[in-house]
Each structure stands twice: as structure tokens, then as C-alpha cells.
Design an enzyme around this catalytic site. Structure first.
Site, PDB file in Angstrom:
ATOM      1  N   PHE A 145     -48.994 -18.215 -14.746  1.00 14.84           N
ATOM      2  CA  PHE A 145     -49.713 -17.416 -13.748  1.00 14.84           C
ATOM      3  C   PHE A 145     -48.735 -16.407 -13.155  1.00 14.84           C
ATOM      4  O   PHE A 145     -47.747 -16.782 -12.532  1.00 14.84           O
ATOM      5  CB  PHE A 145     -50.319 -18.267 -12.620  1.00 14.84           C
ATOM      6  CG  PHE A 145     -51.076 -17.401 -11.636  1.00 14.84           C
ATOM      7  CD1 PHE A 145     -52.400 -17.059 -11.863  1.00 14.84           C
ATOM      8  CD2 PHE A 145     -50.435 -16.865 -10.519  1.00 14.84           C
ATOM      9  CE1 PHE A 145     -53.083 -16.214 -10.990  1.00 14.84           C
ATOM     10  CE2 PHE A 145     -51.118 -16.021  -9.643  1.00 14.84           C
ATOM     11  CZ  PHE A 145     -52.445 -15.699  -9.882  1.00 14.84           C
ATOM     12  N   ASP A 232     -39.888 -15.680 -12.462  1.00 14.32           N
ATOM     13  CA  ASP A 232     -40.909 -15.414 -11.453  1.00 14.32           C
ATOM     14  C   ASP A 232     -40.852 -16.555 -10.443  1.00 14.32           C
ATOM     15  O   ASP A 232     -41.381 -17.642 -10.680  1.00 14.32           O
ATOM     16  CB  ASP A 232     -42.294 -15.315 -12.109  1.00 14.32           C
ATOM     17  CG  ASP A 232     -43.413 -15.077 -11.075  1.00 14.32           C
ATOM     18  OD1 ASP A 232     -43.146 -15.221  -9.867  1.00 14.32           O
ATOM     19  OD2 ASP A 232     -44.540 -14.759 -11.502  1.00 14.32           O
ATOM     20  N   LYS A 273     -44.602 -13.633  -1.753  1.00 14.47           N
ATOM     21  CA  LYS A 273     -45.102 -14.689  -0.877  1.00 14.47           C
ATOM     22  C   LYS A 273     -44.192 -14.948   0.343  1.00 14.47           C
ATOM     23  O   LYS A 273     -44.165 -14.129   1.236  1.00 14.47           O
ATOM     24  CB  LYS A 273     -45.374 -15.950  -1.694  1.00 14.47           C
ATOM     25  CG  LYS A 273     -46.546 -15.729  -2.664  1.00 14.47           C
ATOM     26  CD  LYS A 273     -47.130 -16.997  -3.252  1.00 14.47           C
ATOM     27  CE  LYS A 273     -48.439 -16.671  -3.967  1.00 14.47           C
ATOM     28  NZ  LYS A 273     -48.426 -16.876  -5.408  1.00 14.47           N
TER      29      LYS A 273
END
Ligand SMILES: *Cc1c(COP(=O)(O)O)cnc(C)c1O
Length: 425
Positions: A145, A232, A273
Site C-alpha cells: 500500500f 516507505d 503521516k
């Protein structure tokens, strides 16, 4: 007219009528947050065990981050990169020193960070590695993802995320996750590989935690083949997994210590985030000069990327992670959480297993992937005062803000146990 919300039902009805139906939220309408707590419109209090997909590691409405936001909001918010601003430089120095890279490229959302890394890797491939025009290949992992943009969903396995959004962006091949041999054989076959893009723990897929040696071996294979290792860490980074970054391995110092032996430096690091503690979208790609140097004026950017408001907020948010020793807390409480959940696995048939690292964990429910049991458990957890969300069918992710105390964590484990007990046949 701005409608005043007085009930959850009213808020849900408005979203249903006026908003695109691109999410399927739990039926709870939140109106206030503080630390590990959230309150709904009716005043019911909950423990937050999602942390906005790990964007609020520092806890809701952290006062230090709030103060930074308010101060900067009344001073200067956005100039665009057509001009310099007096916060961007200090932010770039701060974040590169914090994570130990030469340079940063600031963006806004996580998906934009991933897009940025892909563009840099391709350009590096053509200009430094000598790949023929339009041949650059990036390897990704199965069940990845990395966000929702057209290019990023092009290499997703999730049919729901992909279907009828084609034609897809070319230039990506998939390998099984946690399989170094598969990675090696693709690199041996295909000399156009410029990068391997991977999550050190696959969050959305259901907190799939690879072997301890995986990231180290990935980095070595990439190096041998002159391929960029892109991590990531949008979800796993910023102390979530019990160290500053998941690539720090088992080191629990705050910040990048003096290159401890378990630390594996990626060629590119993507953050988002929690880099801004939930206040303002900020993402960043970090790399050293020989890689970041391929980007020249006019070749990439974003109107909001590097804005003074986001930059100020991000520095405060990263300060909090260090000062409050959030990585250490995540590590310690993560061990307690998995111990408590393991007891449920041993005791109840309905809980199959628990996995994860630090305070990024998942409990797998003993039912089929297309069952609604995990969803039903999350609804029951909500009624019992704890908010969590299934990732896929039978998997529930548990990821509280990292400011949670040991006492609170035990209270939450009691809630989870009580709820699970109700589902045991
Ligand atoms: C959330 C996430 C993204 C996308 O971030 P957005 O801010 O939602 O665009 C990318 N990669 C990982 C690993 C994520 O968890």
C-alpha cells in the site's frame, strides 16, 4: 448556511447525502480529541486505537504542536516556492540532521511523497545508471500500500483500489513480500531495474512483519545491483514500531544515533503521516546528494510543499517524538500488548494470532477473509469505548497514540478481552 451538528445521526446523514462515498467509516462521529482519547458528538469517550492510520503518534491536539501551528498561522502560512521563506531552510536542516540524510524534498501527502520518490528514482536511473529511455523498472512488493494516485494504484494488488481506474502506469513489477531470492532473480533478469520500493512492515495489508533479516538483505541486494532501496515509512516511521524508523531495526534510541549496527540506511526514505502529528499534511523524501541532485528547478514541486506552516508544525512534531521518548514507550508497551493479546490467542478460538512491532500490531480473527466478524468486533469495541478498524476482512489493526501509558494500555487490553469474550461461541 453552516449546519450545527447536535447528533451523530445528523452528521452521518449529511455525509451520506453530500459527500462522495469513498470510505466506509465505523458509525461514530468524533468531535474532540486529547492525547489517547476521542469524544463523540454525544459526549461518549473512547480510546483511539487507530491514531488516524498512525498520523497522530504524538496524541491528539498535542499542546506543543498546537502552539507552533497557532504561532506560525498568525505570522506567515504560504508563499509558494516562487520565493524563499524563513522557515523552510531551518526545517530542511532540522529534518535532514534528524534522519541523517544530505537533503530533503518536502511535499504534502504520503502519496505525493511516493510519487516524488518514483520520479527521482527514474531520473536517477536514466542520468546516473544509464538506463535506456523509458525502460526504467521499479520493483514493488505484493500486497503493497503506497497511496491512491493513478500511478500508485497501477502497482497495487487490491482489485477494489484498481478496477476501472486504468489505463495503468507502466514500469513496475511485483515480487512476493519477505522473499529476497525473488528480488535477486528479477534483478538478475532485468537490467533496467532502478529501485525497489517497499514498506518495512506492510501496514494496510494487515501489519505483515517480515523476517528480522529481510530489510538488511534487501539493502544488500539492492547495493550489489546498483538499485535504489526506497523505504516507505509513512506508516511505520516516527517511532511507531518502537524505534525512530522501522529500518532502525532493534535500536531504540531517539533520533538517528551514531549509525548503530542494526540501522539500515535506505537510499530514499519516504515519510508522511506522523511527521506533522496530525495537524497539517506534510510529507518528505530524504536522500543523499548523488540521488537528490538529479532534480533541477522546474522538474518537480507542489504549491504547498515546504510551506512555513507545515514546516513549523513538523519540527514541533518531531521534537515531541524525541523529548517524550515515544519510540521507547512504543517498544515497551508493544511487548506488553502482544503478550496480553497472545493470552487471548491461547484462550479463545476466535482469535487466531497477533503480530506486529512496537505499537503497530494486528490481531487476526479466526474467520474467513470475506466474513464480517472483524467489522462486528470493531463495532462492539466502539460500544465498549475503544476505536479500531479492520484492515482486511478478518484482521484488526491496533495502533494507539504512542503517548499511551502502561495503565491505560492494560485498561484497553481489558476492553478488548471483554469484547472478544462476547464473540466466543
Ligand atoms: C498512508 C500511507 C500512504 C499514503 O499516504 P496519504 O497521506 O494517505 O497519501 C503511503 N504509504 C503508506 C505505507 C501509508 O501507510
Amino acid at each position: 448556511m453552516i449546519e450545527k451538528i447536535t447528533s451523530s445521526q445528523q452528521a452521518i446523514a449529511l455525509e451520506d447525502k453530500y459527500g462522495a462515498h469513498n470510505y466506509h467509516p465505523l458509525p461514530v462521529v468524533l468531535s474532540k480529541g486529547e492525547g489517547v482519547f476521542l469524544w463523540d458528538v454525544e459526549g461518549k469517550k473512547y480510546f483511539d486505537f487507530l491514531s488516524a492510520y498512525s498520523a497522530v503518534n504524538q496524541g491528539h491536539c498535542h499542546p506543543r504542536i498546537k502552539d507552533a501551528l497557532i504561532e506560525q498561522a498568525g505570522t506567515l502560512t504560504l508563499t509558494s516556492r516562487a520565493f524563499h521563506n524563513d522557515v523552510l531552510g531551518p526545517f530542511e536542516k532540522y529534518i535532514t540532521e534528524y534522519f541523517g540524510f544530505d537533503k530533503v524534498l518536502p511535499m504534502n501527502t504520503g502519496a505525493e511523497g511516493v510519487e516524488t520518490a518514483i520520479k527521482i528514482a527514474r531520473k536517477w536511473g536514466y542520468e546516473k545508471k544509464g538506463i535506456a529511455e523509458n525502460q526504467a523498472t521499479i520493483i514493488v512488493a505484493d500486497n503493497n500500500f503506497h497511496g491512491r494516485t493513478t500511478t500508485v494504484i497501477s502497482f497495487s494488488n487490491d482489485e477494489n483500489a484498481r478496477k476501472n481506474f486504468g489505463p495503468y502506469t507502466a514500469g513496475f513489477v511485483k515480487v512476493p513480500y519477505n522473499d529476497v531470492d525473488a528480488l535477486k532473480s528479477i534483478m538478475a533478469e532485468n537490467k533496467n531495474v532502478v529501485a525497489f520500493l517497499v514498506e518495512p512492515i506492510q501496514g494496510e495489508a494487515g501489519v505483515y512483519t517480515p523476517d528480522d533479516t529481510y530489510i538488511k538483505e534487501v539493502a544488500a541486494v539492492c547495493k550489489e545491483n546498483n538499485v535504489l532501496f526506497i523505504a516507505d515509512e509513512i506508516q511505520t516511521g516516527i517511532a511507531r514500531t518502537g524505534s525512530l524508523l522501522a529500518v532502525c531495526g532493534n535500536c531504540s534510541c531517539e533520533g538517528h544515533c551514531e549509525k548503530q549496527e542494526t540501522y539500515i540506511q535506505p537510499d530514499m526514505l519516504i515519510l508522511g503521516k506522523a511527521i506533522s502529528g496530525g495537524f497539517f499534511p506534510v510529507s518528505a523524501v530524504l536522500a543523499n546528494d548523488e540521488i537528490m541532485g538529479v532534480i533541477k528547478p522546474g522538474q518537480h514541486g507542489s504549491t504547498f510543499g515546504g510551506n512555513p506552516l507545515g514546516a513549523k508544525v513538523a519540527m514541533a512534531a518531531l521534537d515531541v517524538v524525541k523529548d517524550e521518548k515515544l519510540a521507547q514507550n512504543a517498544r515497551k508497551l508493544g511487548n506488553i500488548f502482544r503478550e496480553r493479546m497472545q493470552k487471548l490467542v491461547d484462550k479463545y478460538n476466535i482469535v487466531k494470532l497477533v503480530r506486529g512491532k512496537g505499537l503497530l500490531n494486528a490481531v487476526v480473527i479466526n474467520d474467513s477473509e470475506d466474513s464480517s466478524t472483524a467489522w462486528d468486533i470493531c463495532v462492539a469495541l466502539k460500544d465498549n469505548g475503544l476505536l479500531a478498524k479492520p484492515t482486511h476482512g478478518n484482521i484488526i489493526r491496533f495502533a494507539p497514540p504512542l503517548v499511551i501509558t502502561e495503565e491505560q494500555l492494560h485498561e484497553c487490553c481489558d476492553i478488548i478481552e471483554r469484547t472478544i469474550e462476547g464473540f466466543e461461541k
